[in-house]
Design a protein around this motif. Sequence first.
Motif, PDB file in Angstrom:
ATOM      1  N   ILE A  14       0.806  -1.225   0.000  1.00 21.69           N
ATOM      2  CA  ILE A  14       0.000   0.000   0.000  1.00 21.69           C
ATOM      3  C   ILE A  14       0.840   1.277   0.000  1.00 21.69           C
ATOM      4  O   ILE A  14       0.284   2.366  -0.117  1.00 21.69           O
ATOM      5  CB  ILE A  14      -1.013   0.018   1.161  1.00 21.69           C
ATOM      6  N   LYS A  15       2.169   1.139   0.100  1.00 24.75           N
ATOM      7  CA  LYS A  15       3.023   2.333   0.039  1.00 24.75           C
ATOM      8  C   LYS A  15       2.788   3.066  -1.271  1.00 24.75           C
ATOM      9  O   LYS A  15       2.950   2.511  -2.350  1.00 24.75           O
ATOM     10  CB  LYS A  15       4.500   1.940   0.125  1.00 24.75           C
ATOM     11  N   GLY A  16       2.378   4.308  -1.167  1.00 29.19           N
ATOM     12  CA  GLY A  16       2.170   5.130  -2.348  1.00 29.19           C
ATOM     13  C   GLY A  16       0.917   4.799  -3.130  1.00 29.19           C
ATOM     14  O   GLY A  16       0.673   5.387  -4.179  1.00 29.19           O
ATOM     15  N   LEU A  17       0.119   3.885  -2.653  1.00 30.15           N
ATOM     16  CA  LEU A  17      -1.110   3.505  -3.339  1.00 30.15           C
ATOM     17  C   LEU A  17      -2.198   4.510  -2.978  1.00 30.15           C
ATOM     18  O   LEU A  17      -2.445   4.768  -1.801  1.00 30.15           O
ATOM     19  CB  LEU A  17      -1.525   2.088  -2.910  1.00 30.15           C
ATOM     20  N   ASP A  18      -2.834   5.079  -3.976  1.00 26.57           N
ATOM     21  CA  ASP A  18      -3.843   6.114  -3.758  1.00 26.57           C
ATOM     22  C   ASP A  18      -5.223   5.476  -3.638  1.00 26.57           C
ATOM     23  O   ASP A  18      -5.956   5.373  -4.624  1.00 26.57           O
ATOM     24  CB  ASP A  18      -3.808   7.126  -4.905  1.00 26.57           C
ATOM     25  N   VAL A  19      -5.540   5.007  -2.436  1.00 30.07           N
ATOM     26  CA  VAL A  19      -6.845   4.388  -2.174  1.00 30.07           C
ATOM     27  C   VAL A  19      -7.395   4.931  -0.863  1.00 30.07           C
ATOM     28  O   VAL A  19      -6.645   5.409  -0.014  1.00 30.07           O
ATOM     29  CB  VAL A  19      -6.764   2.842  -2.103  1.00 30.07           C
ATOM     30  N   ALA A  21      -9.648   4.866   2.824  1.00 26.94           N
ATOM     31  CA  ALA A  21      -9.602   4.085   4.058  1.00 26.94           C
ATOM     32  C   ALA A  21     -10.477   2.836   3.970  1.00 26.94           C
ATOM     33  O   ALA A  21     -10.113   1.774   4.473  1.00 26.94           O
ATOM     34  CB  ALA A  21     -10.031   4.956   5.240  1.00 26.94           C
ATOM     35  N   GLN A  22     -11.649   2.956   3.315  1.00 22.29           N
ATOM     36  CA  GLN A  22     -12.541   1.805   3.212  1.00 22.29           C
ATOM     37  C   GLN A  22     -11.909   0.692   2.372  1.00 22.29           C
ATOM     38  O   GLN A  22     -12.012  -0.482   2.711  1.00 22.29           O
ATOM     39  CB  GLN A  22     -13.886   2.215   2.624  1.00 22.29           C
ATOM     40  N   THR A  23     -11.236   1.059   1.298  1.00 27.12           N
ATOM     41  CA  THR A  23     -10.550   0.070   0.465  1.00 27.12           C
ATOM     42  C   THR A  23      -9.489  -0.645   1.288  1.00 27.12           C
ATOM     43  O   THR A  23      -9.368  -1.880   1.222  1.00 27.12           O
ATOM     44  CB  THR A  23      -9.901   0.742  -0.769  1.00 27.12           C
ATOM     45  N   LEU A  24      -8.737   0.098   2.072  1.00 26.17           N
ATOM     46  CA  LEU A  24      -7.710  -0.513   2.915  1.00 26.17           C
ATOM     47  C   LEU A  24      -8.313  -1.426   3.967  1.00 26.17           C
ATOM     48  O   LEU A  24      -7.792  -2.505   4.236  1.00 26.17           O
ATOM     49  CB  LEU A  24      -6.851   0.575   3.576  1.00 26.17           C
ATOM     50  N   GLU A  25      -9.432  -1.002   4.544  1.00 25.46           N
ATOM     51  CA  GLU A  25     -10.117  -1.823   5.546  1.00 25.46           C
ATOM     52  C   GLU A  25     -10.574  -3.147   4.935  1.00 25.46           C
ATOM     53  O   GLU A  25     -10.383  -4.216   5.526  1.00 25.46           O
ATOM     54  CB  GLU A  25     -11.332  -1.065   6.096  1.00 25.46           C
ATOM     55  N   ILE A  26     -11.157  -3.078   3.764  1.00 22.79           N
ATOM     56  CA  ILE A  26     -11.640  -4.281   3.079  1.00 22.79           C
ATOM     57  C   ILE A  26     -10.464  -5.189   2.724  1.00 22.79           C
ATOM     58  O   ILE A  26     -10.479  -6.393   3.016  1.00 22.79           O
ATOM     59  CB  ILE A  26     -12.429  -3.900   1.813  1.00 22.79           C
ATOM     60  N   ALA A  27      -9.446  -4.608   2.091  1.00 24.21           N
ATOM     61  CA  ALA A  27      -8.290  -5.403   1.667  1.00 24.21           C
ATOM     62  C   ALA A  27      -7.593  -6.043   2.857  1.00 24.21           C
ATOM     63  O   ALA A  27      -7.210  -7.216   2.809  1.00 24.21           O
ATOM     64  CB  ALA A  27      -7.321  -4.535   0.875  1.00 24.21           C
ATOM     65  N   ARG A  28      -7.435  -5.305   3.934  1.00 25.91           N
ATOM     66  CA  ARG A  28      -6.804  -5.854   5.143  1.00 25.91           C
ATOM     67  C   ARG A  28      -7.626  -7.024   5.691  1.00 25.91           C
ATOM     68  O   ARG A  28      -7.084  -8.075   6.023  1.00 25.91           O
ATOM     69  CB  ARG A  28      -6.671  -4.781   6.219  1.00 25.91           C
ATOM     70  N   GLY A  29      -8.921  -6.842   5.759  1.00 25.88           N
ATOM     71  CA  GLY A  29      -9.791  -7.893   6.294  1.00 25.88           C
ATOM     72  C   GLY A  29      -9.715  -9.172   5.484  1.00 25.88           C
ATOM     73  O   GLY A  29      -9.692 -10.270   6.036  1.00 25.88           O
ATOM     74  N   ILE A  51     -16.208  -5.051  -3.755  1.00 23.64           N
ATOM     75  CA  ILE A  51     -15.326  -5.633  -2.747  1.00 23.64           C
ATOM     76  C   ILE A  51     -14.136  -6.291  -3.430  1.00 23.64           C
ATOM     77  O   ILE A  51     -12.982  -6.100  -3.045  1.00 23.64           O
ATOM     78  CB  ILE A  51     -16.085  -6.659  -1.873  1.00 23.64           C
ATOM     79  N   SER A  52     -14.418  -7.052  -4.472  1.00 21.25           N
ATOM     80  CA  SER A  52     -13.366  -7.728  -5.218  1.00 21.25           C
ATOM     81  C   SER A  52     -12.377  -6.728  -5.800  1.00 21.25           C
ATOM     82  O   SER A  52     -11.162  -6.937  -5.777  1.00 21.25           O
ATOM     83  CB  SER A  52     -13.985  -8.577  -6.335  1.00 21.25           C
ATOM     84  N   GLN A  53     -12.888  -5.626  -6.317  1.00 17.39           N
ATOM     85  CA  GLN A  53     -12.036  -4.591  -6.896  1.00 17.39           C
ATOM     86  C   GLN A  53     -11.109  -3.992  -5.835  1.00 17.39           C
ATOM     87  O   GLN A  53      -9.929  -3.742  -6.099  1.00 17.39           O
ATOM     88  CB  GLN A  53     -12.888  -3.505  -7.534  1.00 17.39           C
ATOM     89  N   ALA A  54     -11.623  -3.763  -4.640  1.00 17.55           N
ATOM     90  CA  ALA A  54     -10.811  -3.209  -3.554  1.00 17.55           C
ATOM     91  C   ALA A  54      -9.669  -4.167  -3.202  1.00 17.55           C
ATOM     92  O   ALA A  54      -8.513  -3.760  -3.074  1.00 17.55           O
ATOM     93  CB  ALA A  54     -11.682  -2.944  -2.326  1.00 17.55           C
ATOM     94  N   VAL A  55      -9.998  -5.435  -3.074  1.00 15.97           N
ATOM     95  CA  VAL A  55      -8.992  -6.439  -2.733  1.00 15.97           C
ATOM     96  C   VAL A  55      -7.972  -6.569  -3.861  1.00 15.97           C
ATOM     97  O   VAL A  55      -6.759  -6.590  -3.623  1.00 15.97           O
ATOM     98  CB  VAL A  55      -9.659  -7.805  -2.432  1.00 15.97           C
ATOM     99  N   ASN A  56      -8.458  -6.625  -5.081  1.00 14.20           N
ATOM    100  CA  ASN A  56      -7.562  -6.805  -6.224  1.00 14.20           C
ATOM    101  C   ASN A  56      -6.630  -5.619  -6.427  1.00 14.20           C
ATOM    102  O   ASN A  56      -5.516  -5.781  -6.920  1.00 14.20           O
ATOM    103  CB  ASN A  56      -8.358  -7.086  -7.496  1.00 14.20           C
ATOM    104  N   ARG A  57      -7.066  -4.451  -6.053  1.00 14.99           N
ATOM    105  CA  ARG A  57      -6.218  -3.260  -6.195  1.00 14.99           C
ATOM    106  C   ARG A  57      -4.969  -3.393  -5.323  1.00 14.99           C
ATOM    107  O   ARG A  57      -3.859  -3.126  -5.762  1.00 14.99           O
ATOM    108  CB  ARG A  57      -7.029  -2.029  -5.802  1.00 14.99           C
ATOM    109  N   VAL A  58      -5.163  -3.830  -4.096  1.00 16.03           N
ATOM    110  CA  VAL A  58      -4.022  -4.004  -3.186  1.00 16.03           C
ATOM    111  C   VAL A  58      -3.198  -5.228  -3.606  1.00 16.03           C
ATOM    112  O   VAL A  58      -1.975  -5.181  -3.613  1.00 16.03           O
ATOM    113  CB  VAL A  58      -4.489  -4.111  -1.719  1.00 16.03           C
TER     114      VAL A  58
END
Length: 101
Positions: A14-19, A21-29, A51-58
């Motif tokens: 996630i360093k430098g990734l422009d997303v 807080a919700q995307t990070l919460e979903i991806a972390r979970g 949801i899939s898009q958020a996870v796939n982005r990370v």
Amino acid sequence: MKKRLTERQFQEAIKGLDVGAQTLEIARGVLIDGKPQKEFATALGLSRGAISQAVNRVWAAHDERNLPAGYVRVSAILPEHRAFIVKKWAEDATKKRQHKK
């Protein structure tokens, strides 16, 4: 194979990734805690696709930062017969990397 990351891998991805807080919460979970994507879709009132898009982005950021030394990712539009050859090369490269482990 379920996609999973350690906390360290996640932080690197996630360093430098422009997303947001919700995307990070979903991806972390999903990626660290192993929670099912469906759980987030229900809890947040979002589509499974979102949801899939958020996870796939990370995950894509992680994947891109972890290419083996000497390898590059390419994307190309080729005639079918040439694409077949390139896909075979990719399969061979994957097999070679797996045998080195």
